[in-house]
Scaffold this motif. Structure first.
Motif, mmCIF file in Angstrom:
data_model
loop_
_atom_site.group_PDB
_atom_site.id
_atom_site.type_symbol
_atom_site.label_atom_id
_atom_site.label_comp_id
_atom_site.label_asym_id
_atom_site.label_seq_id
_atom_site.Cartn_x
_atom_site.Cartn_y
_atom_site.Cartn_z
ATOM 1 N N LYS A 1 -25.050 46.122 0.724
ATOM 2 C CA LYS A 1 -25.283 44.791 0.180
ATOM 3 C C LYS A 1 -26.685 44.670 -0.398
ATOM 4 O O LYS A 1 -26.905 43.931 -1.373
ATOM 5 N N MET B 1 -26.287 45.796 -3.857
ATOM 6 C CA MET B 1 -25.544 44.794 -4.629
ATOM 7 C C MET B 1 -26.424 43.600 -4.971
ATOM 8 O O MET B 1 -26.439 43.121 -6.113
ATOM 9 N N LEU C 1 -21.720 45.321 -12.563
ATOM 10 C CA LEU C 1 -20.401 45.933 -12.477
ATOM 11 C C LEU C 1 -19.941 46.385 -13.854
ATOM 12 O O LEU C 1 -20.257 45.761 -14.876
ATOM 13 N N GLU D 1 -20.033 50.269 -8.203
ATOM 14 C CA GLU D 1 -18.756 49.905 -7.575
ATOM 15 C C GLU D 1 -18.585 50.559 -6.210
ATOM 16 O O GLU D 1 -17.879 50.012 -5.338
ATOM 17 N N TYR E 1 -19.846 48.118 -3.667
ATOM 18 C CA TYR E 1 -18.971 46.971 -3.426
ATOM 19 C C TYR E 1 -17.832 47.340 -2.482
ATOM 20 O O TYR E 1 -17.530 46.593 -1.524
ATOM 21 N N ALA F 1 -16.185 40.537 -2.298
ATOM 22 C CA ALA F 1 -16.595 41.737 -3.023
ATOM 23 C C ALA F 1 -15.402 42.412 -3.683
ATOM 24 O O ALA F 1 -15.473 42.843 -4.843
ATOM 25 N N GLN G 1 -14.267 40.432 -6.696
ATOM 26 C CA GLN G 1 -15.151 40.603 -7.845
ATOM 27 C C GLN G 1 -14.747 41.825 -8.666
ATOM 28 O O GLN G 1 -14.758 41.781 -9.898
#
Length: 494
Positions: free
Chosen positions: A255, A258, A265, A381, A384, A406, A409
């Motif tokens: 995270k 992210m 993304l 990715e 995620y 997540a 998304q």
């Protein structure tokens, strides 16, 4: 380890330093003391940058696994293919030339005298040896304060951890038992042989290296994505935590990447080539914003069919074009919904080749002779889906709600309607995350890690040339390599 570490002691160091002009000029005989390297690194971090460049170069160099003629020996991406095939997600669509048949048919995984066992072992320990040489020059009780020097040390630590992480998956049947014997753990440059350390000891070192790397690094790397920075080190740390079941910490590390917003993304057009617009997709350019770590390949590097692209891409003069295509498992392909744009990544040979995911942009069948399409090592990715898995397992960092967010998304970009994600929980949520991990990262060397850490059983589909319909537990000894004969014979402590 005497065999490896004596042979590679200075041969490896001089090859790593081939691009470091300061050293080749200062030492025209191409022999030098380890202390010279370490002292020079402390005085001038650029010297160690040159050394690191050599380590990174090994990751894409043909023959870096110790052979001169084999067409499956071209650095990290060689072993990514091994791992994709051992995960059962990738298989051969033909067997005209024989490369990788010995992995798919699981013969070399049970043969400690095979080159398949020797090459990754030599490759990974070669880089470990170089990383140890670099790391050994630092005083850990008095770490440098200059950020450039801290980044150099962090890269050395992360590179060492990355090699051990791959070794643990390729050579250890079951990584879930911390007291089980694993592989030799070497963290210095002394020539003495090492016996087998335990799973817990090796992962302990991996995590310690990565925690320190994350704590001292920043994200500056001069726009050169082949270098590990703090985000990449955090990504590797997330994988390491997840592998040993420290899921709350894995979720937090993923995270952090992210939330850093350094990598967006991939868009729908990034994911798949469109014949209607003659654009999109490719997974061939390190400058793609969502790529966290990768290698820019140039004509000067001299790569050709002996490369990952030569083995996988039908638009490269290659084995994939000439008769040994690498294709997706039928059942995994069937699990991709028809309205998922990733379904379109696969076409040719009954829609099983990745012709719209991995391709030379000119898209001429067998056309790319000198490889300039890039290598991918990590993309956003991964964070995620790794976060989603770890958060759902641990309940930390948002728990199942965070995991669903997540996952959604990602799926909002891949499906016209991803609302189904909102109704997932418990085992159904984890099953979906694991499935999407297999689909999303087909051909990227990631599925094998999920297979092992989640202790899955997978079944080969009907389009496998060997063992179609057979199920394999994650710890089946046929799915890992044997410690090579050269190590067993020459290491008295094995």
């Amino acid at each position: 380890m005497k065999y490896i570490f004596r042979i590679m002691l200075f041969v490896g160091l001089t090859s790593f330093l081939a691009c470091a002009d300061d050293y080749t000029e200062a030492q025209p005989t191409q022999t030098f003391a380890l202390e010279d390297l370490q002292e020079s690194c402390l005085l001038n971090p650029q010297v160690c940058e040159g050394f690191l460049n050599g380590l990174y170069r090994t990751m894409y160099t043909t023959g870096s696994g110790g052979t001169n003629l084999r067409h499956d020996d071209f650095g990290q991406k060689s072993w990514d293919i091994y791992m994709d095939m051992l995960s059962h997600d990738m298989t051969l669509g033909g067997n005209n030339y024989g490369w990788y048949s010995y992995i798919c048919n699981l013969t070399d995984t049970e043969n400690f005298a095979s080159n398949s066992s020797y090459m990754p072992w030599r490759y990974y320990y070669r880089i470990i040896r170089g990383a140890n040489s670099l790391i050994g020059g630092y005083d850990f009780d008095n770490l440098p304060v200059e950020q450039d020097s801290r980044n150099v040390l962090g890269q050395g630590l992360a590179l060492r951890a990355y090699q051990y992480f791959n070794l643990m998956h390729l050579y250890v049947n079951d990584i879930s038992n911390p007291s089980a014997p694993a592989i030799p753990l070497k963290t210095d440059t002394a020539p003495e042989a090492e016996g087998l350390s335990t799973v817990g000891e090796v992962f302990g070192q991996i995590i310690a290296d990565l925690e320190l790397a994350v704590s001292i690094m920043d994200n500056q790397r001069g726009g050169n994505k082949r270098k590990i920075n703090k985000d990449v080190a955090n990504g590797l740390l997330a994988y390491a935590y997840a592998a040993v079941g420290r899921n709350a910490e894995a979720a937090a590390a993923a995270k952090a990447v992210m939330d850093g917003s350094n990598f967006p993304l991939l868009t729908a057009s990034d994911l798949v080539y469109s014949s209607a617009t003659n654009s999109g997709g490719g997974f061939n350019d390190v400058n793609t914003p969502g790529w966290m770590w990768g290698q820019d390949l140039t004509i000067e590097m001299g790569l050709d069919l002996v490369s990952w692209w030569g083995q996988v891409d039908a638009f490269t003069y290659s084995y994939a074009w000439a008769g040994d295509p690498k294709i997706i498992d039928n059942d995994l392909f069937a699990a991709i919904p028809s309205n998922d744009i990733r379904k379109g990544q696969f076409t040719g040979l009954g829609n099983k080749q990745p012709r719209n995911k991995f391709f030379d942009p000119n898209r001429v069948s067998g056309g790319q002779r000198s490889v300039t399409t890039d290598y991918i090592y990590m993309r956003i990715e991964e964070m995620y889906l790794l976060y989603a898995e770890a958060a759902a397992k641990s309940g930390a960092e948002g728990g199942e709600a965070g995991a669903r967010q997540a996952l959604r998304q990602l799926m909002n970009i891949r499906l016209p309607d991803a609302s189904y994600v909102d109704g997932l929980s418990g085992s159904a949520l984890l099953d979906e995350i694991r499935l999407q991990t297999r689909i999303e990262f087909w051909g990227e060397g990631v599925s094998y890690f999920s297979y092992k850490r989640n202790q899955e059983t997978r079944t080969r589909a009907a389009n496998h040339l060997w063992f179609p319909g057979q199920s394999f537990q994650h710890n089946d000894p046929r799915l890992t390599l044997d410690i090579p004969q050269a190590e067993v014979v020459n290491n008295p402590n094995m």
